[in-house]
Design a protein around this motif. Sequence first.
Motif, PDB file in Angstrom:
ATOM      1  N   GLU A  94       9.722   5.062 -15.093  1.00 26.92           N
ATOM      2  CA  GLU A  94      11.268   4.978 -14.933  1.00 26.92           C
ATOM      3  C   GLU A  94      11.605   5.616 -13.686  1.00 26.92           C
ATOM      4  N   ILE A  95      10.990   6.735 -13.173  1.00 25.76           N
ATOM      5  CA  ILE A  95      11.513   7.247 -11.674  1.00 25.76           C
ATOM      6  C   ILE A  95      11.159   6.142 -10.778  1.00 25.76           C
ATOM      7  N   ALA A  96       9.953   5.718 -10.819  1.00 29.42           N
ATOM      8  CA  ALA A  96       9.518   4.630  -9.839  1.00 29.42           C
ATOM      9  C   ALA A  96      10.472   3.425  -9.643  1.00 29.42           C
ATOM     10  N   GLY A  97      11.264   2.997 -11.039  1.00 23.98           N
ATOM     11  CA  GLY A  97      12.129   2.079 -10.917  1.00 23.98           C
ATOM     12  C   GLY A  97      13.453   2.201 -10.326  1.00 23.98           C
ATOM     13  N   GLN A  98      13.702   3.566 -10.536  1.00 26.55           N
ATOM     14  CA  GLN A  98      14.953   4.086  -9.994  1.00 26.55           C
ATOM     15  C   GLN A  98      14.777   4.393  -8.498  1.00 26.55           C
ATOM     16  N   LEU A  99      13.706   4.732  -8.143  1.00 32.30           N
ATOM     17  CA  LEU A  99      13.536   4.839  -6.538  1.00 32.30           C
ATOM     18  C   LEU A  99      13.440   3.514  -5.975  1.00 32.30           C
ATOM     19  N   GLY A 100      12.797   2.698  -7.030  1.00 32.39           N
ATOM     20  CA  GLY A 100      12.485   1.314  -6.111  1.00 32.39           C
ATOM     21  C   GLY A 100      13.757   0.621  -5.704  1.00 32.39           C
ATOM     22  N   SER A 101      14.771   0.767  -6.483  1.00 31.84           N
ATOM     23  CA  SER A 101      16.108   0.380  -6.273  1.00 31.84           C
ATOM     24  C   SER A 101      16.712   1.012  -4.614  1.00 31.84           C
ATOM     25  N   VAL A 102      16.163   2.008  -4.519  1.00 31.21           N
ATOM     26  CA  VAL A 102      16.664   2.563  -3.199  1.00 31.21           C
ATOM     27  C   VAL A 102      15.985   1.766  -2.183  1.00 31.21           C
ATOM     28  N   THR A 103      14.849   1.138  -2.320  1.00 36.29           N
ATOM     29  CA  THR A 103      14.302   0.364  -1.168  1.00 36.29           C
ATOM     30  C   THR A 103      15.139  -0.914  -0.655  1.00 36.29           C
ATOM     31  N   PHE A 104      16.240  -1.360  -1.478  1.00 38.99           N
ATOM     32  CA  PHE A 104      17.147  -2.361  -1.233  1.00 38.99           C
ATOM     33  C   PHE A 104      17.991  -1.912   0.039  1.00 38.99           C
ATOM     34  N   VAL A 105      17.941  -0.637   0.072  1.00 38.74           N
ATOM     35  CA  VAL A 105      18.810  -0.151   1.414  1.00 38.74           C
ATOM     36  C   VAL A 105      18.004  -0.252   3.085  1.00 38.74           C
ATOM     37  N   LEU A 106      17.109  -0.428   2.790  1.00 40.68           N
ATOM     38  CA  LEU A 106      16.180  -0.313   3.904  1.00 40.68           C
ATOM     39  C   LEU A 106      16.498  -1.558   4.931  1.00 40.68           C
ATOM     40  N   PRO A 107      16.740  -2.879   4.267  1.00 42.57           N
ATOM     41  CA  PRO A 107      17.111  -3.763   5.184  1.00 42.57           C
ATOM     42  C   PRO A 107      18.394  -3.599   5.751  1.00 42.57           C
ATOM     43  N   LEU A 108      19.207  -3.207   5.014  1.00 44.32           N
ATOM     44  CA  LEU A 108      20.548  -2.936   5.468  1.00 44.32           C
ATOM     45  C   LEU A 108      20.631  -1.908   6.654  1.00 44.32           C
ATOM     46  N   LEU A 109      19.628  -1.176   7.122  1.00 43.30           N
ATOM     47  CA  LEU A 109      19.442  -0.500   8.365  1.00 43.30           C
ATOM     48  C   LEU A 109      18.416  -0.982   9.023  1.00 43.30           C
ATOM     49  N   SER A 110      18.802  -2.338   9.239  1.00 42.39           N
ATOM     50  CA  SER A 110      17.915  -3.033  10.259  1.00 42.39           C
ATOM     51  C   SER A 110      18.675  -4.381  10.744  1.00 42.39           C
TER      52      SER A 110
ATOM     53  N   TRP B 127       0.735  -1.174  -0.037  1.00 42.79           N
ATOM     54  CA  TRP B 127      -0.133   0.054   0.071  1.00 42.79           C
ATOM     55  C   TRP B 127       0.946   1.269  -0.096  1.00 42.79           C
ATOM     56  N   VAL B 128       2.140   1.377   0.805  1.00 47.20           N
ATOM     57  CA  VAL B 128       3.049   2.215   0.433  1.00 47.20           C
ATOM     58  C   VAL B 128       3.544   2.571  -0.863  1.00 47.20           C
ATOM     59  N   GLY B 129       3.790   1.473  -1.373  1.00 48.44           N
ATOM     60  CA  GLY B 129       4.288   1.507  -2.803  1.00 48.44           C
ATOM     61  C   GLY B 129       3.127   2.249  -3.796  1.00 48.44           C
ATOM     62  N   VAL B 130       2.114   1.476  -3.581  1.00 47.11           N
ATOM     63  CA  VAL B 130       1.092   1.914  -4.500  1.00 47.11           C
ATOM     64  C   VAL B 130       0.697   3.589  -4.344  1.00 47.11           C
ATOM     65  N   PHE B 131       0.753   3.959  -3.084  1.00 44.14           N
ATOM     66  CA  PHE B 131       0.623   5.482  -2.933  1.00 44.14           C
ATOM     67  C   PHE B 131       1.727   6.234  -3.726  1.00 44.14           C
ATOM     68  N   LEU B 132       2.917   5.741  -3.408  1.00 39.61           N
ATOM     69  CA  LEU B 132       4.111   6.576  -4.125  1.00 39.61           C
ATOM     70  C   LEU B 132       3.910   6.374  -5.446  1.00 39.61           C
ATOM     71  N   GLY B 133       3.846   5.252  -6.015  1.00 41.10           N
ATOM     72  CA  GLY B 133       3.668   5.101  -7.462  1.00 41.10           C
ATOM     73  C   GLY B 133       2.566   6.012  -8.037  1.00 41.10           C
ATOM     74  N   LEU B 134       1.292   6.195  -7.666  1.00 42.90           N
ATOM     75  CA  LEU B 134       0.350   7.105  -8.135  1.00 42.90           C
ATOM     76  C   LEU B 134       0.818   8.538  -8.030  1.00 42.90           C
ATOM     77  N   LEU B 135       1.571   8.771  -6.964  1.00 47.61           N
ATOM     78  CA  LEU B 135       2.201  10.146  -6.589  1.00 47.61           C
ATOM     79  C   LEU B 135       3.268  10.483  -7.688  1.00 47.61           C
ATOM     80  N   ILE B 136       4.137   9.507  -8.114  1.00 47.90           N
ATOM     81  CA  ILE B 136       5.178   9.452  -8.866  1.00 47.90           C
ATOM     82  C   ILE B 136       4.610   9.776 -10.413  1.00 47.90           C
ATOM     83  N   ARG B 137       3.640   8.671 -10.887  1.00 53.00           N
ATOM     84  CA  ARG B 137       3.172   8.577 -12.115  1.00 53.00           C
ATOM     85  C   ARG B 137       4.142   8.458 -13.134  1.00 53.00           C
ATOM     86  N   ASP B 138       5.260   7.742 -13.006  1.00 53.76           N
ATOM     87  CA  ASP B 138       6.406   7.711 -13.802  1.00 53.76           C
ATOM     88  C   ASP B 138       6.881   6.481 -13.631  1.00 53.76           C
TER      89      ASP B 138
END
Length: 260
Positions: A167-183, A154-165
């Motif tokens: 290519e940008i979503a794909g680039q930002l999506g790769s950043v989410t791989f950092v989140l587990p590193l900070l856990s 649901w977090v991703g759905v909201f962000l995707g509807l906010l971005i509406r692009d």
Amino acid sequence: MSGMAYDSGAVLGRHLRRIRHAPGVVVLTQTMPITMLLFFGYVFGSALAMPGADYRAYLVPGLMASTAAGGIMTGMFQSSQDAQRGVMDRFRTLPMSRVAVPLGQTAADTLTTAVGLMPLLLVGLAVGWRIEGGALDALGAFGLLLLFRFACNWVGVFLGLLIRDEEIAGQLGSVTFVLPLLSSAYIPTEGLPGRLRTVAEWNPISAVATAVRDLFGNGAPAAGSAWPLAHPVAGSVLWSAALLVLFVPLAVRRYTYGGK
């Protein structure tokens, strides 16, 4: 209510067919944890070994929690792709529930994840990980993982509807791989420096990873002093509930009004 269920089921079926014909993002998010298990477990396994615990037994539940958090990436990419290509605009012209479209997408992702966790589980068993707890506790662990995946999507759905692009979503999506590193998904939080340790202990992924380890009976080391880690099952449920309470209305509103 029945109309919303029917509409959501129709959207769910569409997304399942979509995944079948274009499985790229799903395959990436499901195979990455297996790659990391083999890499971390064997390349760094001896260096990261912890007294009184097998590192691979510690790592497998953490990778499951990371997979659940990957719902942010898949939700963001799929919804931004539909928004950019005008699919959401076409849905809005139909006489259907406004909740049905995002709900159908998140339900399809959760169902796909339930199946997609099986390869990671089998590879984990192959490298020595075992479910040491009872059957009900193990089912509870899988339930927590799917609940967290549902909330993250649901977090991703909201962000995707906010971005509406896409290519940008794909680039930002790769950043989410950092989140587990900070856990605590990959390493215990005890050895981290002050502020970084605080961030890691309050990271929702840490609570989910710790809860899954406890329910699987994997004998994880002391989790930390933060409340979500001292009460990981309750912390996981509360984090998931908080994400749903916040992002379900935001995603539905964003879908309903589009870019307005």
